[in-house]
Write a protein that holds these residues in place. Structure first.
Motif, PDB file in Angstrom:
ATOM      1  N   ASP A 285       0.842  -1.202   0.000  1.00 53.66           N
ATOM      2  CA  ASP A 285       0.000   0.000   0.000  1.00 53.66           C
ATOM      3  C   ASP A 285       0.878   1.252   0.000  1.00 53.66           C
TER       4      ASP A 285
ATOM      5  N   LEU B 191       2.409   1.732  -3.556  1.00 51.29           N
ATOM      6  CA  LEU B 191       1.487   2.310  -4.542  1.00 51.29           C
ATOM      7  C   LEU B 191       1.271   3.799  -4.297  1.00 51.29           C
ATOM      8  N   ASP B 192       1.175   4.200  -3.033  1.00 57.71           N
ATOM      9  CA  ASP B 192       1.052   5.636  -2.724  1.00 57.71           C
ATOM     10  C   ASP B 192       2.313   6.394  -3.146  1.00 57.71           C
TER      11      ASP B 192
ATOM     12  N   TRP C 107       4.385   5.476  -5.491  1.00 59.05           N
ATOM     13  CA  TRP C 107       4.430   5.494  -6.961  1.00 59.05           C
ATOM     14  C   TRP C 107       3.546   6.606  -7.526  1.00 59.05           C
ATOM     15  N   GLN C 108       2.410   6.785  -6.914  1.00 52.16           N
ATOM     16  CA  GLN C 108       1.513   7.863  -7.340  1.00 52.16           C
ATOM     17  C   GLN C 108       2.213   9.216  -7.223  1.00 52.16           C
TER      18      GLN C 108
ATOM     19  N   ARG D  85      -7.176  -2.959  -5.482  1.00 53.73           N
ATOM     20  CA  ARG D  85      -6.557  -1.659  -5.200  1.00 53.73           C
ATOM     21  C   ARG D  85      -6.009  -1.023  -6.483  1.00 53.73           C
ATOM     22  N   LEU D  86      -5.390  -1.837  -7.317  1.00 53.02           N
ATOM     23  CA  LEU D  86      -4.869  -1.328  -8.578  1.00 53.02           C
ATOM     24  C   LEU D  86      -5.989  -0.825  -9.479  1.00 53.02           C
TER      25      LEU D  86
ATOM     26  N   TRP E 118       2.049  -5.977 -13.455  1.00 54.27           N
ATOM     27  CA  TRP E 118       2.042  -6.967 -12.374  1.00 54.27           C
ATOM     28  C   TRP E 118       2.081  -8.372 -12.958  1.00 54.27           C
TER      29      TRP E 118
ATOM     30  N   LEU F  83      -3.390   3.511 -11.560  1.00 54.62           N
ATOM     31  CA  LEU F  83      -2.056   4.095 -11.683  1.00 54.62           C
ATOM     32  C   LEU F  83      -1.441   3.740 -13.035  1.00 54.62           C
TER      33      LEU F  83
ATOM     34  N   VAL G 132       1.950   0.560 -14.263  1.00 54.23           N
ATOM     35  CA  VAL G 132       2.115  -0.590 -13.372  1.00 54.23           C
ATOM     36  C   VAL G 132       1.979  -1.885 -14.169  1.00 54.23           C
TER      37      VAL G 132
END
Length: 465
Positions: free
Chosen positions: A276, A279-280, A282-283, A311-312, A322, A317, A320
Motif C-alpha cells: 500500500d 502504490l502511494d 508510486w503515485q 486496489r490497482l 504486475w 495508476l 504498473v
C-alpha cells in the motif's frame, strides 16, 4: 586393497536435519500456488535452499524434513536443484483431528481460528488454539527418521515457534544439539509458548540471527548469552546470480529501452510487505515527473493477490505491470531484475530478506524501508549500494526512488556498490564456512562437562584430523 582401506577409513559426512516453520508444508505452498512436485523439482533460492547450498559447499549434508497431512507414511524425495533429501512425515492424527474444524490455524484470536463460536464450545476452542501447534510434529516418526538419515544435529527455521520447543525436547532425549534461525518470527501464536520459550532457548545449542535488532531482543527478553548467538547472514548464490542483457530482458517483457523501471518481487501481502505504501509512493513519483516513461514492475503472488488487484483497479495508476505468479525459475527472476533500473522493498516487517540481495547481485541499486534485516543488508547505506527510508512512510519512499530515477549515473554507481556488497558478505562460500564453524564451536561447548560425546562434535573432529 588400498582402495578398500581408504573406504574403511572414510568418515561419514556430517548431516543436519532442517525443519520448516509452520505446522504443515502445504500451509506454505498452497498460499503461493506451488505444488509439492514443483517444490521438489523446481524451487530454488530463499533462505532454505540457500542454507542447503552453503552447507553443502562447507561439507555438511542437509536433510529437509517436512510435515504434511497429505501423506500417511514417511516418504522420501530428492530436491532436484540441490540434490538434498526431502523426508515428508505424516502429521499426527491427533493434530489432524484438532486442526480439522479450524478456519485459520494461525489466527491470533479464537474467532480468527474457529469463526463465531460461543458457550462451552468457545472454551474448548480456546484450549485447542493454544495447544494445536505443539501437536503438529510427529516426535516418534521424526526420531526414527533422524536416526535413519544419520542426522547429528537439528536446525529449526524459527525459534519463536512451537516446533522449536518440541525439537529441543526431542534433542534432549536423543542427545542431539538443536539450533534455530531467525527468519522474521518475533511473535508467539499461543500462550503455551510464554512459559516454554525461555526454557527451550536456554536449553538449545545455539541461535543463528542475522539482524542486530533481533540479537538485542532475544538477549534482553530471554537472557540468551552472546556465546549462543551467531550473527550470520542468509546466503546467496552470488557467483551464479548476475544481470542479464537489459535489451533482451526488456524485449521479453515488452518494455521499451527508454523507460525507467522500478521493480519489486516477493510475496503479495499488502500490509506486511508495505505494498500500500509502494502504490502511494508510486503515485507521488508519477505526479512529480509528468511526461516521463516510468514503469513499476511487481512480481509475485500471495494471500492478498485479490486485494491488490482491487486496489490497482481503484487507483488506476499508469505504468504498473504486475506478474501475478510465484516465480520458481532463477533465470526468469534474473530477467525481471535485469529489466529494471532500481529495486524497492517497502516492507513493514521482514526477517532477513533474500530478495534485495538477489537484486544487488544483479547490480541494481536498492531503495528499501527499514524493516528488520534491511539496515543489516545495507549496513553502509549508499556505500552498500542502497538507500534506507522509514517504513510506512510513502513520501520518504517516493523521494528516495525519485533521487535514483533522476540521476542515472549515480544509480549505476550504486548498482556497482550493491554488487560488491553482495559478493563480499552474502556468498555461499562465506556463509557456509561461518555456519559450519558455529555448529562446531556450539557443539563443543554443549558437550563439555557431559558424559555423552556429542555426535556432531565427534564427526567434525574426526574429519578435521
Amino acid at each position: 586393497m588400498q582402495n578398500n582401506k581408504s573406504k574403511m577409513n572414510a568418515q561419514p559426512q556430517p548431516t543436519l536435519a532442517l525443519l520448516h516453520w509452520g505446522d504443515l508444508i502445504e500451509d506454505f505452498l498452497d498460499t503461493i500456488g506451488v505444488s509439492f512436485e514443483a517444490f521438489c523439482n523446481e524451487m530454488t533460492g530463499g533462505w532454505m535452499f540457500g542454507y542447503i547450498d552453503a552447507l553443502k559447499l562447507a561439507g555438511v549434508r542437509t536433510v529437509l524434513f517436512c510435515i504434511s497431512a497429505r501423506v500417511t507414511e514417511p516418504q522420501r524425495y530428492t530436491h532436484k536443484p540441490t540434490g538434498a533429501t526431502i523426508c515428508v512425515l505424516p502429521a499426527p492424527k491427533i493434530y489432524q483431528v484438532v486442526r480439522r474444524p479450524m478456519l485459520n490455524a494461525y489466527g491470533c484470536t479464537v474467532k480468527d481460528v474457529f469463526g463465531d463460536v460461543g458457550g462451552v464450545r468457545r472454551y474448548w476452542c480456546a484450549v485447542l488454539k493454544e495447544v494445536v501447534h505443539h501437536l503438529a510434529t510427529p516426535l516418534g516418526l521424526l526420531a526414527r527418521e533422524l536416526r535413519r538419515e544419520g542426522c547429528q544435529a537439528i536446525l529449526c527455521q524459527e525459534y519463536e515457534y512451537a516446533r522449536f520447543d518440541v525439537c529441543v525436547l526431542l534433542g534432549k532425549l536423543m542427545g542431539l544439539p538443536v539450533f534455530a534461525t531467525f527468519q522474521g518470527g518475533d511473535f508467539q501464536l499461543s500462550r503455551l509458548e510464554r512459559p516454554l520459550r525461555p526454557l527451550t532457548l536456554q536449553a538449545c545449542a545455539g541461535l543463528i540471527v542475522a539482524t542486530q535488532t533481533e540479537v538485542q531482543r532475544v538477549q534482553s527478553r530471554y537472557g540468551v548469552p552472546s556465546a549462543k548467538l551467531a550473527r550470520i547472514f542468509n546466503p546467496m548464490d552470488v557467483a551464479n546470480w548476475h544481470a542479464m542483457d537489459r535489451s533482451e530482458a526488456r524485449a521479453a517483457l515488452g518494455i521499451s529501452l527508454d523507460a525507467q523501471v522500478v521493480v519489486y518481487h516477493g510475496r503479495i501481502e499488502i500490509h506486511r510487505k508495505g505494498l500500500d505504501i509502494l502504490l502511494d509512493a508510486w503515485q507521488q513519483v508519477l505526479s512529480e515527473r509528468p511526461g516521463r516513461n516510468l514503469r513499476l514492475l511487481l512480481v509475485g503472488t500471495g494471500s492478498d493477490a485479490e486485494k491488490l488487484r482491487q486496489r490497482l483497479a481503484q487507483m488506476q495508476l499508469p505504468g504498473v505491470i504486475w506478474k501475478d505468479e510465484y516465480v520458481r525459475d532463477r533465470t526468469t527472476i534474473r530477467r525481471y531484475l535485469s529489466a529494471a533500473d532500481v529495486y524497492t522493498l517497502p516492507s513493514r516487517h521482514e526477517g532477513f530478506p533474500v530478495a534485495p540481495i538477489e537484486a544487488m547481485s544483479c547490480s541494481l541499486p536498492v531503495v528499501a524501508a527499514d524493516a528488520p534485516g534491511v539496515p543489516d543488508i545495507l549496513e553502509g547505506g549508499e556505500a552498500s549500494g542502497g538507500l534506507v527510508v522509514p517504513h510506512g512512510d510513502a513520501t520518504a519512499l517516493a523521494l528516495a526512488l525519485g533521487r535514483v530515477l533522476d540521476n542515472e549515473t549515480w544509480a549505476r554507481e550504486l548498482g556497482k556498490l550493491a554488487r560488491c556488497r553482495a559478493e563480499e558478505c552474502f556468498s555461499l562460500e562465506a556463509i557456509g564456512t561461518s555456519l559450519r564453524d558455529f555448529l562446531i564451536s556450539s557443539s563443543q561447548r554443549r558437550s563439555t562437562g557431559t558424559s555423552l560425546q556429542n555426535p556432531l562434535h565427534f564427526i567434525f573432529d574426526r574429519q578435521s584430523d
